[in-house]
Design an enzyme around this catalytic site. Structure first.
Site, mmCIF file in Angstrom:
data_model
loop_
_atom_site.group_PDB
_atom_site.id
_atom_site.type_symbol
_atom_site.label_atom_id
_atom_site.label_comp_id
_atom_site.label_asym_id
_atom_site.label_seq_id
_atom_site.Cartn_x
_atom_site.Cartn_y
_atom_site.Cartn_z
ATOM 1 N N THR A 43 26.660 23.814 -30.106
ATOM 2 C CA THR A 43 26.522 25.237 -29.801
ATOM 3 C C THR A 43 27.108 25.584 -28.434
ATOM 4 O O THR A 43 27.121 26.739 -28.034
ATOM 5 C CB THR A 43 25.041 25.657 -29.837
ATOM 6 N N HIS A 48 23.569 18.958 -22.540
ATOM 7 C CA HIS A 48 22.929 19.114 -21.228
ATOM 8 C C HIS A 48 21.792 18.116 -21.106
ATOM 9 O O HIS A 48 21.536 17.329 -22.038
ATOM 10 C CB HIS A 48 22.453 20.556 -21.015
ATOM 11 N N HIS A 51 19.262 17.067 -23.725
ATOM 12 C CA HIS A 51 19.635 16.156 -24.816
ATOM 13 C C HIS A 51 19.492 14.687 -24.423
ATOM 14 O O HIS A 51 19.695 13.810 -25.264
ATOM 15 C CB HIS A 51 21.093 16.403 -25.232
ATOM 16 N N LYS A 85 13.585 29.374 -30.333
ATOM 17 C CA LYS A 85 14.494 30.467 -29.979
ATOM 18 C C LYS A 85 13.783 31.804 -30.187
ATOM 19 O O LYS A 85 13.205 32.054 -31.241
ATOM 20 C CB LYS A 85 15.763 30.426 -30.832
ATOM 21 N N ARG A 89 20.807 33.034 -32.427
ATOM 22 C CA ARG A 89 21.938 32.600 -31.620
ATOM 23 C C ARG A 89 23.152 33.491 -31.864
ATOM 24 O O ARG A 89 23.282 34.103 -32.924
ATOM 25 C CB ARG A 89 22.334 31.167 -31.981
ATOM 26 N N GLN A 179 18.986 20.945 -42.644
ATOM 27 C CA GLN A 179 18.703 19.725 -41.887
ATOM 28 C C GLN A 179 18.030 18.684 -42.779
ATOM 29 O O GLN A 179 18.300 17.485 -42.664
ATOM 30 C CB GLN A 179 17.834 20.017 -40.667
ATOM 31 N N ASP A 200 10.322 19.845 -31.034
ATOM 32 C CA ASP A 200 10.511 21.125 -31.726
ATOM 33 C C ASP A 200 11.176 20.931 -33.089
ATOM 34 O O ASP A 200 11.254 21.872 -33.881
ATOM 35 C CB ASP A 200 11.340 22.084 -30.862
ATOM 36 N N LYS A 235 12.894 25.609 -20.878
ATOM 37 C CA LYS A 235 13.229 24.253 -21.284
ATOM 38 C C LYS A 235 13.796 23.457 -20.109
ATOM 39 O O LYS A 235 14.541 23.979 -19.300
ATOM 40 C CB LYS A 235 14.264 24.270 -22.414
ATOM 41 N N LYS A 238 17.232 23.733 -17.559
ATOM 42 C CA LYS A 238 17.675 25.080 -17.230
ATOM 43 C C LYS A 238 17.156 25.417 -15.832
ATOM 44 O O LYS A 238 15.984 25.219 -15.529
ATOM 45 C CB LYS A 238 17.111 26.105 -18.221
ATOM 46 N N THR A 239 18.015 25.914 -14.976
ATOM 47 C CA THR A 239 17.616 26.282 -13.626
ATOM 48 C C THR A 239 17.966 27.742 -13.376
ATOM 49 O O THR A 239 18.592 28.395 -14.208
ATOM 50 C CB THR A 239 18.335 25.412 -12.577
#
Length: 422
Positions: A43, A48, A51, A85, A89, A179, A200, A235, A238-239
């Protein structure tokens, strides 16, 4: 197989959030080498640090003798997983997803062993089977095994249905089937017996377990690792300034290293357990001694070095150490041009300089001073340095100030820096 008990190891490292039929899975992997998989949807053009846990867990299984399969969701990324989410997306084109898929494939190849041995890692793309699928056959042969009642009650779906401002589209709703079908195909064609993922993903993994059991009468397994959430509810990874990427071109190794140096002290030993391969006994020993001579700072550096080495390699870790010596310990001898390019990328504030009158003007332009008057006071008080050397008078920059003819490090005190790029 060896006597090493991987499930116990994962539990001791607090790496298991959910696991199906733990005893049977434990017996299986103690006696046999199995194939397992984890999926990553392209995506973005890079993975990042969110993962990292599933990637490291795949690595742990491979070290223990099992065969890891990475499934890149070239097809499922076109749909979008609604898990965790708040809204749907943004859809991306096939062309974009294909480019991102190739970048992530190359990125993942760095973390696992693809040397051709029996448990050599394998990378697959689910487009290879979804491109051939017939929608009517899929709904008839796969969809009939899914209960709408169960799907609606999954947390990922329920939280969206209950919101008045954001519902859930049928497109996202169908992700659970896709999935599960991935797991079914991988079990059928590659004898995969275990799927891992973030916590999740437990609902999606459970659907795969159920589908395989009902269609093939076989027992397969699922295991999830913790989904790390920061104190602000965002999450992990993320900053305020954005995502911490694994791609060095998106997040420099130096900035990556500094992210780990700036984590909360309370997380240091937990992160050593889950993100590194350091022996658990050593980690526990370090934690017991954390208050001696402020050891926790050294242990935070130990964590940052271990993870930076794992993600970016020894060469980039050495570059990070040179930059750290340069900025914080005034060691300019070993600094390299490539190190300064890292700082320019995202390591410290930087500005492009064409022509400036003098040092005072540079301090104002770099926001190290609010005015020329304040800049002059800072210079007089001996708090300004150029390339780590204290400056006590206003002056014009010369060619000797330009490292590699391109960069000047302007500093106020020990912690405030700006890179002037000529």
């Amino acid at each position: 197989m060896s006597e090493f008990n991987l499930i116990n190891e994962l539990e001791n490292r607090d790496l298991i959030s959910h696991i199906s039929n733990k005893d049977n899975l434990n017996k299986l992997i103690q006696k046999h080498s199995i194939s397992l998989y984890c999926g990553f949807d392209p995506t973005e053009e890079s993975l990042h640090i969110g993962h990292l846990l599933p990637l490291i867990t795949l690595k742990r299984f491979q070290i223990a003798g099992h065969k890891p399969i990475v499934l890149i969701g070239g097809a499922t990324s076109l749909i979008g997983d609604p898990s965790f989410k708040e809204k749907e997306r943004v859809f991306h084109s096939n062309y974009t997803v294909n480019i991102w898929t190739e970048k992530i494939r190359k990125q993942i190849s760095y973390f696992l062993d693809f040397n051709g041995l029996e448990n050599s890692a394998l990378i697959l793309n689910n487009k290879s089977w979804f491109n051939k699928i017939n929608i009517l056959s899929f709904l008839r042969d796969i969809g009939k095994y899914f209960s709408i009642n169960t799907m609606i009650n999954r947390s990922a779906v329920k939280q969206r249905i209950q919101r008045s401002d954001q519902g859930i589209s049928f497109t996202e709703f169908s992700y659970n089937l896709l999935q599960a079908y991935d797991f079914f195909i991988l079990h059928k064609q590659y004898q995969v017996q275990l799927q891992i993922g973030g916590s999740d993903q437990w609902g999606n993994i459970s659907s795969g377990l159920n589908l395989i059991h009902r269609k093939s009468k076989q027992e397969v397994y699922g295991l999830t690792v913790p989904l790390l959430i920061q104190s602000n509810g965002i999450k992990f990874g993320k900053t305020e300034l954005g995502t911490v990427w694994l791609d060095a071109d998106k997040t420099s190794p130096y900035k990556f290293y500094q992210f780990w140096m700036n984590i909360e002290d309370s997380n240091v030993y937990y992160f050593l357990k889950i993100f590194t391969f350091v022996d658990i006994l050593e980690i526990n020993d370090r934690e017991q001694k954390k208050h001696i001579n402020n050891n926790i700072i050294n242990d935070k550096s130990f964590l940052a070095k271990n993870i930076t080495r794992f993600v970016h390699g020894e060469k980039q870790l050495l570059a990070v150490e040179r930059i750290t010596e340069f900025l914080f310990f005034k060691n300019i001898i070993d600094i390299q041009e490539s190190d300064l390019k890292q700082l320019q990328q995202d390591g410290i504030p930087s500005i492009n300089i064409d022509k400036i009158k003098d040092l005072q003007e540079a301090l104002v332009l770099s926001s190290l001073a609010r005015s020329r008057t304040q800049a002059q006071n800072m210079i007089i008080s001996n708090s300004i340095s150029i390339n780590t050397k204290r400056i006590n008078e206003n002056r014009i920059f010369n060619e000797y100030d330009k490292l590699f003819g391109k960069f000047t490090l302007l500093s106020r005190g020990k912690k405030n820096h700006c890179l002037l790029c000529w």
